[in-house]
Write an enzyme that holds these catalytic residues in place. Structure first.
Site, short mmCIF file in Angstrom:
data_model
loop_
_atom_site.label_atom_id
_atom_site.label_comp_id
_atom_site.label_asym_id
_atom_site.label_seq_id
_atom_site.Cartn_x
_atom_site.Cartn_y
_atom_site.Cartn_z
N GLY A 170 -22.09 74.45 59.67
CA GLY A 170 -21.31 74.01 58.52
C GLY A 170 -20.28 74.99 58.04
O GLY A 170 -19.98 75.06 56.85
N SER A 171 -19.68 75.80 58.96
CA SER A 171 -18.63 76.75 58.59
C SER A 171 -19.06 77.74 57.52
O SER A 171 -18.23 78.25 56.77
CB SER A 171 -17.37 76.01 58.11
OG SER A 171 -16.55 75.71 59.20
N SER A 256 -23.02 75.81 65.81
CA SER A 256 -21.76 76.10 65.14
C SER A 256 -21.90 77.38 64.32
O SER A 256 -22.18 78.44 64.87
CB SER A 256 -21.34 74.90 64.30
OG SER A 256 -19.99 75.00 63.91
#
Length: 582
Positions: A170-171, A256
């Site tokens: 989620g960055s 991610s």
């Protein structure tokens, strides 16, 4: 009538999914086993606890376990504080709140781009987008440092099952360990204990600022989310045997931003001995940003932190104590509206939790010497291209005019520009957007993944690299094997929008088995599975995760070598610079 019901079902399934930033977050139920009632009371080193039994016999679910003190008040923007033992019986029967993050529904969000790329009809697409934009977000709170445990051996301290600890993506600005996509028993049924965690996000998790540094005994700030992740691993080490887990066989895995975290924890001296295997999906950290001076990045942690803090009312003469008195909602609102935070609120080199750039730590073989499985997806950047509109993340938007674009490429890549343009097809104006997206995926993800795999293989032979290529089944889809699409297979958890076909069954079985075999032994291979060779640069073989998984070469090695050369040049620049990290 059946067609109408099917359409409603697909739209309903789409409305279950909300994807923001660089990860997947599912606010509503996908295929989560229904809770079947309370478990008995179990003893743990942190206190007594009870959870719930799931619909799968013998698998218990413990939700909302606090692993650290609430990071509120004087503990906001402070290193994580270990949780003291609780009194009485902790009823771990519901998830804790998500960490502070945006709850706004903007146009052209990751979720919307995904829905529009699935190849559904216009009616289904527009209805789903409308409901997504108007859907109610899950609750958030600063008091959010909780973890969740699914186990087939609750209370059996002698079971010694492998433990898999999940870090969501989620960055570094969104997501939660309680997202329903991760609430699956598929991995647990293979004989592992699954742990999912929350960690501080965005401004609350990664803000570096001179006033916060001055308030620190180490004269550093930022990286609070990273410190949370490490504290969660410490809690697991101290408590997981009460849940049937083996504290000496812990696999850290993430996707991610979560995969960035995996490599950062492998590089951090503060996490030494806490993990024994690692899996990184679609991400690997380079950590080129430093606390105060950054020779190859456009900003430093504190420099950008001053700008971000000014957006929520921090002035030059304010102290850390003053900053901590500002309302959490005011801070989050400022982040939501501040245009420059993207790519800034990430881990940085602080000289303590991250002593040097992660890229240098891996290059110098100073990271954890453990088995490592990693890889990426064939179309990582299809859902990010609209944001960057360029074949890289650092050069600004690329010119649309072909002559100007060729000049732009030469400015950024020098003598390598003509070769890159030819290999990606960037010299063809008609196909350039898709070609730019392909190159962006390599620049943002695959280059870093492949590099850390090669560097890990220098110190540990059990390194395995994959290339996930499965695409959505609808013939009009445009997003390919998009970023995070492998997660539905890892957790074997689907819905009516992102669904599995019969043709996917072999891939589903392989991926669950590969991941859990690796957690058990450090090797993904096992009976009835396609052989996955160890990764070596010479004659490199990647496991291609498609309907019929098979190891083989990949076609972008030449382009990845060009990206890697530039990466090593940046690393050499860091080595030779006079850097003040703290």
């Amino acid at each position: 009538m059946k067609k109408a019901l099917k359409a409603v079902g697909i739209v309903f399934g789409l409305c279950l999914v909300l994807l923001l930033g660089a990860g997947i977050y599912v606010f509503s139920q996908i295929s989560k086993p229904e809770d079947q009632g309370p478990t008995q009371v179990f003893d743990t080193p942190s206190g007594q606890i009870t959870g719930v039994w799931t619909a799968d016999d013998g698998i218990a679910n413990f939700m909302g376990i606090p692993y650290a003190e609430a990071p509120v008040g004087d503990l906001r923007w402070q290193p994580t504080v270990s949780k003291t033992s609780w009194n009485g019986v902790l009823e771990a029967n519901q998830f804790g709140p998500r960490c502070m993050q945006s709850t706004k529904r903007g146009d052209n969000s990751y979720a919307e781009r995904l829905v529009r790329g699935l190849g559904l009809s216009w009616f289904k697409t527009e209805l789903a987008v409308s409901i997504i934009k108007n859907g109610e977000a899950a609750p958030t709170d600063e008091d959010c440092l909780f973890l969740n445990i699914r186990t087939p051996e609750a209370g059996n301290t002698s079971a010694k099952l492998p433990v898999m600890v999940w870090i969501h993506g989620g960055s570094h600005t969104g997501g939660s360990g309680s997202d329903d996509l991760y609430q699956s028993n598929a991995l647990v049924k293979e004989g592992v204990v699954l742990v999912t965690i929350n960690y501080r996000l965005g401004v609350f998790g990664y803000l570096a600022h001179p006033a916060l540094s001055a308030d620190s005994a180490r004269n550093v700030s930022g990286n609070y989310g990273l410190l949370d992740q490490i504290e969660a691993l410490k809690w697991v080490h101290n408590n997981i045997e009460a849940f049937g887990g083996d504290k000496d066989n812990v696999t850290l895995f993430g996707e991610s931003a979560g995969a960035w975290a995996v490599t950062e924890i492998m590089a951090s001296p503060l996490a030494k001995g806490l993990i024994h295997k690692a899996i990184g999906e679609s991400g690997a950290s380079s950590t080129l940003h430093h606390l105060r001076t950054t020779p190859v990045a456009p900003h430093s942690g504190e420099g950008e932190g001053v700008k971000i803090a000014a957006a929520f009312g921090v002035t030059e003469n304010m102290s850390a104590a003053d900053m901590r008195r500002i309302s959490a909602d005011v801070i989050q609102e400022a982040q939501d509206t501040y245009q420059g935070y993207t790519g800034v609120l990430h881990p940085i080199v602080d000289g303590w939790s991250m002593p040097r750039a992660a890229s240098l730590i891996f290059a110098d073989s100073e990271q954890a010497n453990i088995p490592f499985l990693t890889g990426g997806n064939a179309d990582e950047a299809t859902l990010f291209y609209d944001f960057y509109q360029a074949p890289n993340t650092w050069g600004g938007k690329a010119p649309r005019d072909q002559v100007a674009f060729t000049k732009w490429m030469t400015e950024h890549y020098g003598d390598a520009a003509p070769k890159l343009m030819a290999l990606y097809g960037l010299d063809n104006a008609k196909n350039r957007i898709r070609a730019e997206a392909d190159m962006l995926g390599d620049d943002l993800f695959i280059n870093h993944i492949r590099r850390v795999a090669a560097e890990q293989a220098k110190i540990n032979e059990d390194v395995y690299l994959y290339h996930f290529t499965r695409t959505p089944p609808d013939e009009d889809q445009t997003i390919g094997a998009f970023h995070a699409s492998e997660l539905f297979f890892v957790f074997d958890n689907f819905n009516t929008a992102i669904y599995a076909e019969d043709a996917d069954n072999d891939l589903r079985r392989h991926m669950v088995k590969y991941w859990t075999n690796f957690a058990k032994t450090g090797n993904p291979n096992g009976a009835g599975l396609a052989n996955w060779p160890r990764y070596k640069r010479e004659g490199e073989q990647w496991m291609v995760l498609a309907h019929s998984p098979k190891a083989g070469p990949v076609d972008q090695v030449e382009t990845l070598n060009l990206h890697e050369t530039r990466m090593y040049q940046a690393m050499d620049k860091i080595r030779s610079a006079d850097i003040i990290a703290r």
